[in-house]
Scaffold this active site. Structure first.
Site, PDB file in Angstrom:
ATOM      1  N   LYS A 161      12.272 -40.342 -54.886  1.00  0.00           N
ATOM      2  CA  LYS A 161      11.322 -41.397 -54.406  1.00  0.00           C
ATOM      3  C   LYS A 161      11.519 -42.913 -54.434  1.00  0.00           C
ATOM      4  O   LYS A 161      10.510 -43.542 -54.908  1.00  0.00           O
ATOM      5  CB  LYS A 161       9.890 -41.061 -55.253  1.00  0.00           C
ATOM      6  CG  LYS A 161       9.536 -39.586 -54.915  1.00  0.00           C
ATOM      7  CD  LYS A 161       8.320 -39.540 -55.442  1.00  0.00           C
ATOM      8  CE  LYS A 161       8.479 -39.222 -56.991  1.00  0.00           C
ATOM      9  NZ  LYS A 161       7.391 -38.614 -57.697  1.00  0.00           N
ATOM     10  N   ASP A 197       3.182 -34.478 -62.185  1.00  0.00           N
ATOM     11  CA  ASP A 197       2.188 -34.316 -61.457  1.00  0.00           C
ATOM     12  C   ASP A 197       1.486 -33.172 -61.182  1.00  0.00           C
ATOM     13  O   ASP A 197       0.225 -32.828 -60.773  1.00  0.00           O
ATOM     14  CB  ASP A 197       2.101 -35.577 -60.474  1.00  0.00           C
ATOM     15  CG  ASP A 197       3.287 -35.317 -59.400  1.00  0.00           C
ATOM     16  OD1 ASP A 197       4.021 -34.401 -59.625  1.00  0.00           O
ATOM     17  OD2 ASP A 197       3.512 -36.394 -58.591  1.00  0.00           O
TER      18      ASP A 197
END
Ligand code: BGC
Length: 455
Positions: A161, A197
């Site tokens: 990312k 997450d």
């Protein structure tokens, strides 16, 4: 396909065909993903497996009795956040948080600089809330692939990312965090858990929905974790007397060995070639928010050059990489049928004020095709897990900017998962509020409930 509009140009439709996945293709993807997951879990095949299925050392779901005051750090999405969470009686929940920017030069700079920055933000936040003299348990939501060696030890495997900080791969990120904090010598904290997450999302959802078995993120990145039987998690060296353990699949890497090449397009290859991690996270690059807008832009550019859009007249802004934000996709698809107010606004911003209604219809169509493909790929992956878990009813906790802000993502997923799951299995998808905050606190709390540190 439900996305037909009289205006959409047939040539455009034809060009978009390769971006539409049939149920047959999705079922093939499911078969391959399941095979990848099984190889990730098994001792003999794990090392060579692309989908790693890391064990998390989280074995207990919350039961509502968790109490206390916790800190959490959330690194790896659009924002970096510091949080202070209180879990009280009767599922009372209070949270204060602050978003801090991570400047681009830090995202790709030395790792030390990143962790110093995090420690600075943590110190500033604790002072602001007058808790700089307390030593609170902290859950570190670190949303990158990590090999966990215990609840408080995670070695980074790769950056994803847009992050690429030198000197962190192979290191224990908890240790790097602790060093940076103690070096700063302003506050003390007790890191009681490092989590992904997806794990936070699952825990946060399970707090309310006891049949939650999957935590999913469709945001900047994409990934899922799920509840697996300990007997199937061959590499798990924690408490094997407990029946379950959460597995962080890291399915974003699915396809890195070519398993998705049969559905990837020239646009996917372009995205990958121009990314900072070519050849990596290929499944993620077809689904997540970091790439969706750019995928749309690449299709639009091609069609403009082929004179199928804007009368062949693009704009410098349209032709520049990264200029079509993923939020545009959500905005454009939010316009009511037959109206193009948001679409026009986006096109104006891109210097395409000369677009006709027909262009708008075509642009929206391209957005729909790209976001629908993402939703279908995510659905196939979720259905793979639901079919593997094989419980009568499963809730999927989900979070992430794409799921939250795209107007149709939820419905697209509900429909497609229903088509792909084994008949008889029930499921629901639920927005999981604040996995990185409440979820992190719950992991820290559940850990405190059992034995403290596993490292
Ligand atoms: C990371 C995962 C994370 C996902 C969603 C991926 O790029 O590898 O660890 O869960 O993004 O944030």
């Amino acid at each position: 396909m439900g996305m037909r509009s009289n205006y959409v140009n047939n040539m455009i439709r034809e060009r978009c065909e390769e971006l539409q996945l049939s149920d047959e293709q999705l079922r093939e993807i499911m078969k391959r993903l399941l095979d990848n997951i099984e190889r990730g879990l098994a001792r003999d095949t794990h090392a060579a497996s692309i989908v790693k299925c890391f064990v998390t050392y989280v074995q207990d779901l919350p039961n509502g009795t968790e109490r206390g005051k916790f800190m959490a750090l959330d690194l790896g999405g659009t924002n970096f956040r510091v949080l202070l969470i209180e879990l009280g009686e009767n599922m009372h929940f209070d949270m204060k948080s602050k978003i801090f920017a991570i400047p681009q030069h830090i995202m790709v700079g030395p790792g030390k600089q990143l962790f110093d920055h995090i420690a600075d933000c943590l110190g500033a936040f604790m002072k602001e809330h007058h808790i700089e003299h307390e030593c609170l348990p902290l859950g570190f939501t670190f949303s990158f692939p990590c090999v966990q060696k215990g609840l408080t030890k995670g070695l980074l495997v790769r950056w994803t990312k847009g992050f690429d900080c030198e000197g962190v791969i192979g290191q224990d990120v908890v240790e790097l965090l602790e060093q940076a904090i103690s070096h700063r010598n302003e506050v003390t904290i007790d890191v009681t858990a490092i989590l992904n997450d997806t794990t936070g999302t699952l825990m946060s959802c399970a707090w309310k929905k006891h049949d939650c078995r999957i935590g999913l993120i469709v945001g900047t990145g994409s990934n899922a974790c799920y509840v697996e039987k300990v007997e199937n998690a061959q590499l798990f060296d924690g408490d094997r007397s407990k029946p379950y353990v959460l597995i962080n699949t890291e399915w974003g890497a699915f396809g890195d060995d070519g398993a998705l090449d049969f559905v990837r397009t020239e646009f996917d290859r372009d995205i990958d070639n121009n990314s900072i991690n070519p050849g990596k996270q290929l499944h993620e690059k077809m689904i997540s928010g970091m790439y969706m807008g750019e995928l749309v832009r690449l299709v639009l550019v091609k069609m403009t050059n082929d004179k199928l859009l804007f009368n062949g007249q693009g704009s410098d802004l349209l032709f520049k990489r990264g200029n079509f934000f993923t939020k545009y996709v959500s905005e454009i698809e939010s316009d009511k049928k037959g109206t193009y107010a948001s679409c026009r606004q986006v096109l104006e911003e891109l210097g395409l004020g000369h677009a006709t209604d027909q262009d708008c219809a075509n642009v929206r169509y391209v957005c729909q095709v790209v976001s629908t493909r993402a939703a279908h790929l995510a659905s196939a992956a979720v259905a793979t897990l639901i079919n593997k878990i094989q419980e009568e009813s499963v809730t999927v906790g989900i979070d992430g900017s794409v799921y939250r802000y795209h107007p149709h993502f939820h419905n697209l997923m509900m429909d497609k998962i229903a088509t792909l799951v084994t008949p008889g299995l029930k499921f629901d998808i639920m927005l999981s509020e604040d996995g990185s905050g409440r979820g992190a606190a719950l992991v820290a709390a559940v850990a405190a409930r059992g034995h403290a540190k596993t490292a």
